[in-house]
Design a protein around this motif. Sequence first.
Motif, PDB file in Angstrom:
ATOM      1  N   GLY A  84       0.790  -1.222   0.000  1.00  0.00           N
ATOM      2  CA  GLY A  84       0.000   0.000   0.000  1.00  0.00           C
ATOM      3  C   GLY A  84       0.820   1.269   0.000  1.00  0.00           C
ATOM      4  N   TYR A  85       2.152   1.141  -0.031  1.00  0.00           N
ATOM      5  CA  TYR A  85       2.993   2.332   0.037  1.00  0.00           C
ATOM      6  C   TYR A  85       3.619   2.709  -1.304  1.00  0.00           C
ATOM      7  CZ  TYR A  85       2.188   2.219   4.995  1.00  0.00           C
ATOM      8  OH  TYR A  85       1.561   2.252   6.218  1.00  0.00           O
ATOM      9  N   THR A  86       3.312   1.937  -2.336  1.00  0.00           N
ATOM     10  CA  THR A  86       3.664   2.317  -3.701  1.00  0.00           C
ATOM     11  C   THR A  86       2.439   2.117  -4.574  1.00  0.00           C
ATOM     12  OG1 THR A  86       5.994   1.695  -3.453  1.00  0.00           O
ATOM     13  CG2 THR A  86       5.147   1.905  -5.691  1.00  0.00           C
ATOM     14  N   LEU A  87       2.019   3.168  -5.236  1.00  0.00           N
ATOM     15  CA  LEU A  87       0.871   3.154  -6.133  1.00  0.00           C
ATOM     16  C   LEU A  87       1.330   3.679  -7.483  1.00  0.00           C
ATOM     17  CD1 LEU A  87      -1.622   4.882  -3.660  1.00  0.00           C
ATOM     18  CD2 LEU A  87      -1.245   2.412  -3.928  1.00  0.00           C
ATOM     19  N   VAL A  88       0.484   3.548  -8.486  1.00  0.00           N
ATOM     20  CA  VAL A  88       0.827   4.078  -9.806  1.00  0.00           C
ATOM     21  C   VAL A  88      -0.430   4.581 -10.496  1.00  0.00           C
ATOM     22  CG1 VAL A  88       0.599   1.842 -10.989  1.00  0.00           C
ATOM     23  CG2 VAL A  88       2.077   3.615 -11.967  1.00  0.00           C
ATOM     24  N   VAL A  89      -0.273   5.674 -11.222  1.00  0.00           N
ATOM     25  CA  VAL A  89      -1.335   6.144 -12.108  1.00  0.00           C
ATOM     26  C   VAL A  89      -1.075   5.536 -13.485  1.00  0.00           C
ATOM     27  CG1 VAL A  89      -2.374   8.133 -13.254  1.00  0.00           C
ATOM     28  CG2 VAL A  89      -1.753   8.273 -10.837  1.00  0.00           C
ATOM     29  N   GLY A  90      -1.914   4.573 -13.851  1.00  0.00           N
ATOM     30  CA  GLY A  90      -1.817   3.958 -15.169  1.00  0.00           C
ATOM     31  C   GLY A  90      -2.761   4.643 -16.136  1.00  0.00           C
ATOM     32  N   TYR A 253      -3.734   2.306  -9.445  1.00  0.00           N
ATOM     33  CA  TYR A 253      -3.485   0.895  -9.195  1.00  0.00           C
ATOM     34  C   TYR A 253      -2.502   0.730  -8.039  1.00  0.00           C
ATOM     35  CZ  TYR A 253      -5.266   0.242 -13.979  1.00  0.00           C
ATOM     36  OH  TYR A 253      -6.037   0.240 -15.118  1.00  0.00           O
ATOM     37  N   ALA A 254      -2.591  -0.426  -7.388  1.00  0.00           N
ATOM     38  CA  ALA A 254      -1.600  -0.880  -6.417  1.00  0.00           C
ATOM     39  C   ALA A 254      -1.021  -2.184  -6.949  1.00  0.00           C
ATOM     40  CB  ALA A 254      -2.249  -1.109  -5.047  1.00  0.00           C
ATOM     41  N   PRO A 255       0.171  -2.570  -6.499  1.00  0.00           N
ATOM     42  CA  PRO A 255       0.701  -3.870  -6.923  1.00  0.00           C
ATOM     43  C   PRO A 255      -0.221  -5.013  -6.508  1.00  0.00           C
ATOM     44  CG  PRO A 255       2.423  -2.535  -5.918  1.00  0.00           C
ATOM     45  CD  PRO A 255       1.133  -1.829  -5.656  1.00  0.00           C
TER      46      PRO A 255
END
Length: 321
Positions: A84-90, A253-255
Amino acid sequence: MKAFRILAAVAAVVASVAANADTWPSRPVKIIAPAPPGGPYDYVARALADGLQRALGQPFVVENRAGAGGTIGVDAAAKSAADGYTLVVGSTGPMSVAPGMFRKLRYDPEKDFAPVARLVKMPGYLVVHPSLGVDNVKDLLAKVRADPGKFSYASTGNGFSQHTNMELLKNMANLFVVPITYRGSGPAVTDLLGGQVQMMMELGPVVIPHVKAGRLKVLAASTATRTEAMPEVPTLNESGVKGFDAYTWFALYAPAGTPADIVQKLHAETAKVLNQSELKSRLASQGAEVALTTPAELAAFQAAETKKWTSVIQRAGILPE
């Protein structure tokens, strides 16, 4: 005794899930924007980060990881810890166009991510140089069909929306228009303004100022319904290209493997942020319309988009890289 152990195990799992929801976030969260500063990815990511930071009381820091049409930053997110500490805008490109464009994509857009929410969509506009002498889509289609191969459109490269949206139009309207590729929207629009190419499908913030100044003529919006920025402009669907609906979208998104309770909490807070009138106005100034979905809706939407754009790529004969 066995039943007691099972109940204890279930209780432990429930307690762990509750603890995740209660404690996240307890430190700064990184949002990867897979593009350079200043563009749509960056703008959407920073607007969301500001809202989440105020709502959740921890820093949300945007990290720009540009390259390869957004796939480098998305790949980095896919390989990050699922905490939850790395997200991305895809977006459309790396999440739904890339699977049909690259033979060896280093991530799986569907399997490697936990969808959180679609955030916004950015409509495109079909614009032409005034010297073409057409006033609507019907006139344009007739003119192009009368001289197949005579006219050209500005593209910013394989897989970008300026390219794929025009190829979709060509497929659906049975047109032969030659793509001319540029290194970005800036030089593409410059040549369109100069009449070196005759048409383009481009995002609103890039072309609307030229339309208002009379240097370009807008014929239609690319979305199924009329846009908030230019409600007076008909859609391609209204103009005879039935079923046309294409736009650039951005989603969070999250991993894969990120705890479900964190994804749910993140979705709930994202929804609150996007429903704020101030943020809606801020996004609208950049041509973005809020288009919120649930995680399940985003997953289904993304799968449909991937199928659509893979078909466009195959029909256009675009070779995977």
